[in-house]
Write a protein that holds these residues in place. Structure first.
Motif, PDB file in Angstrom:
ATOM      1  N   MET A 101     -26.723  26.808  29.923  1.00 36.19           N
ATOM      2  CA  MET A 101     -25.773  26.115  30.432  1.00 36.19           C
ATOM      3  C   MET A 101     -26.097  26.162  32.087  1.00 36.19           C
ATOM      4  O   MET A 101     -26.989  26.206  32.532  1.00 36.19           O
ATOM      5  N   ARG A 102     -25.063  26.080  32.762  1.00 38.32           N
ATOM      6  CA  ARG A 102     -25.522  25.764  34.320  1.00 38.32           C
ATOM      7  C   ARG A 102     -26.117  27.043  34.784  1.00 38.32           C
ATOM      8  O   ARG A 102     -27.022  26.966  35.886  1.00 38.32           O
ATOM      9  N   ASP A 103     -25.958  28.294  34.503  1.00 39.76           N
ATOM     10  CA  ASP A 103     -26.629  29.402  35.149  1.00 39.76           C
ATOM     11  C   ASP A 103     -28.017  29.482  34.631  1.00 39.76           C
ATOM     12  O   ASP A 103     -28.690  30.622  35.097  1.00 39.76           O
ATOM     13  N   GLY A 104     -28.425  28.918  33.538  1.00 39.24           N
ATOM     14  CA  GLY A 104     -29.775  28.992  32.765  1.00 39.24           C
ATOM     15  C   GLY A 104     -29.939  30.269  31.990  1.00 39.24           C
ATOM     16  O   GLY A 104     -30.949  30.608  31.557  1.00 39.24           O
ATOM     17  N   LEU A 105     -28.699  30.981  31.486  1.00 42.00           N
ATOM     18  CA  LEU A 105     -28.625  32.183  30.681  1.00 42.00           C
ATOM     19  C   LEU A 105     -28.358  31.744  29.415  1.00 42.00           C
ATOM     20  O   LEU A 105     -29.018  32.237  28.519  1.00 42.00           O
ATOM     21  N   VAL A 106     -27.800  30.616  29.090  1.00 48.27           N
ATOM     22  CA  VAL A 106     -27.405  30.052  27.777  1.00 48.27           C
ATOM     23  C   VAL A 106     -27.755  28.707  27.531  1.00 48.27           C
ATOM     24  O   VAL A 106     -27.414  27.822  28.390  1.00 48.27           O
ATOM     25  N   ALA A 107     -28.197  28.383  26.529  1.00 44.70           N
ATOM     26  CA  ALA A 107     -28.532  27.220  25.990  1.00 44.70           C
ATOM     27  C   ALA A 107     -27.288  26.527  25.212  1.00 44.70           C
ATOM     28  O   ALA A 107     -27.043  27.128  24.165  1.00 44.70           O
ATOM     29  N   ARG A 108     -26.921  25.317  25.305  1.00 41.61           N
ATOM     30  CA  ARG A 108     -26.054  24.649  24.455  1.00 41.61           C
ATOM     31  C   ARG A 108     -26.594  23.323  23.807  1.00 41.61           C
ATOM     32  O   ARG A 108     -27.095  22.551  24.583  1.00 41.61           O
ATOM     33  N   GLU A 109     -26.487  23.350  22.525  1.00 41.83           N
ATOM     34  CA  GLU A 109     -27.012  22.217  21.887  1.00 41.83           C
ATOM     35  C   GLU A 109     -25.756  21.723  21.026  1.00 41.83           C
ATOM     36  O   GLU A 109     -25.252  22.084  20.047  1.00 41.83           O
ATOM     37  N   VAL A 110     -25.750  20.229  21.124  1.00 41.24           N
ATOM     38  CA  VAL A 110     -24.580  19.664  20.434  1.00 41.24           C
ATOM     39  C   VAL A 110     -24.958  18.663  19.526  1.00 41.24           C
ATOM     40  O   VAL A 110     -25.948  17.781  19.810  1.00 41.24           O
ATOM     41  N   GLU A 111     -24.704  18.802  18.091  1.00 38.18           N
ATOM     42  CA  GLU A 111     -25.185  17.856  17.212  1.00 38.18           C
ATOM     43  C   GLU A 111     -24.202  16.654  17.194  1.00 38.18           C
ATOM     44  O   GLU A 111     -22.890  16.742  16.891  1.00 38.18           O
ATOM     45  N   PRO A 112     -24.684  15.463  17.003  1.00 37.76           N
ATOM     46  CA  PRO A 112     -23.627  14.153  16.918  1.00 37.76           C
ATOM     47  C   PRO A 112     -23.159  13.837  15.588  1.00 37.76           C
ATOM     48  O   PRO A 112     -23.372  13.159  14.839  1.00 37.76           O
ATOM     49  N   THR A 113     -22.462  15.222  15.100  1.00 41.51           N
ATOM     50  CA  THR A 113     -21.828  14.895  13.879  1.00 41.51           C
ATOM     51  C   THR A 113     -20.159  14.958  13.978  1.00 41.51           C
ATOM     52  O   THR A 113     -19.478  15.032  15.252  1.00 41.51           O
ATOM     53  N   VAL A 114     -19.335  14.238  13.269  1.00 43.77           N
ATOM     54  CA  VAL A 114     -18.016  14.788  13.154  1.00 43.77           C
ATOM     55  C   VAL A 114     -17.380  15.758  12.348  1.00 43.77           C
ATOM     56  O   VAL A 114     -17.678  15.381  11.008  1.00 43.77           O
ATOM     57  N   PRO A 115     -16.663  16.658  12.720  1.00 46.93           N
ATOM     58  CA  PRO A 115     -16.675  16.912  14.172  1.00 46.93           C
ATOM     59  C   PRO A 115     -18.077  17.532  14.715  1.00 46.93           C
ATOM     60  O   PRO A 115     -19.024  18.090  13.814  1.00 46.93           O
ATOM     61  N   PRO A 116     -18.050  17.588  15.958  1.00 45.75           N
ATOM     62  CA  PRO A 116     -19.459  17.863  16.640  1.00 45.75           C
ATOM     63  C   PRO A 116     -19.829  19.430  16.335  1.00 45.75           C
ATOM     64  O   PRO A 116     -18.722  20.197  16.432  1.00 45.75           O
ATOM     65  N   GLN A 117     -20.991  19.624  16.049  1.00 44.93           N
ATOM     66  CA  GLN A 117     -21.211  20.951  15.876  1.00 44.93           C
ATOM     67  C   GLN A 117     -21.980  21.578  17.230  1.00 44.93           C
ATOM     68  O   GLN A 117     -22.979  20.819  17.589  1.00 44.93           O
ATOM     69  N   VAL A 118     -21.623  22.603  17.718  1.00 42.52           N
ATOM     70  CA  VAL A 118     -22.464  23.041  18.801  1.00 42.52           C
ATOM     71  C   VAL A 118     -22.874  24.509  18.536  1.00 42.52           C
ATOM     72  O   VAL A 118     -22.215  25.414  17.985  1.00 42.52           O
ATOM     73  N   THR A 119     -24.098  24.360  19.109  1.00 42.33           N
ATOM     74  CA  THR A 119     -24.792  25.825  18.947  1.00 42.33           C
ATOM     75  C   THR A 119     -25.129  26.304  20.281  1.00 42.33           C
ATOM     76  O   THR A 119     -25.627  25.774  21.056  1.00 42.33           O
ATOM     77  N   TYR A 120     -24.965  27.658  20.531  1.00 40.09           N
ATOM     78  CA  TYR A 120     -25.100  28.441  21.761  1.00 40.09           C
ATOM     79  C   TYR A 120     -26.297  29.441  21.456  1.00 40.09           C
ATOM     80  O   TYR A 120     -26.334  30.105  20.544  1.00 40.09           O
TER      81      TYR A 120
END
Length: 51
Positions: A1-20
């Protein structure tokens, strides 16, 4: 994310799947952040004033 400590990946599915996940920088800080917590648990004693 903004601080560079956590990465966020969004899968383009319905509903969206988000992995941190932790970035390499975030992984380096795990031991540092956990240290005060371990010290607190190690010195934790029951309060004799509480039943």
């Amino acid at each position: 994310m903004r601080d560079g400590l956590v990465a966020r990946e969004v899968e383009p599915t319905v509903p969206p799947q988000v992995t941190y996940s932790l970035t390499p920088l975030g992984s380096e800080l795990v031991g540092t952040v956990g240290c005060p917590r371990r010290v607190g648990h190690a010195t934790d004693r029951p309060d004799p004033r509480r039943p």
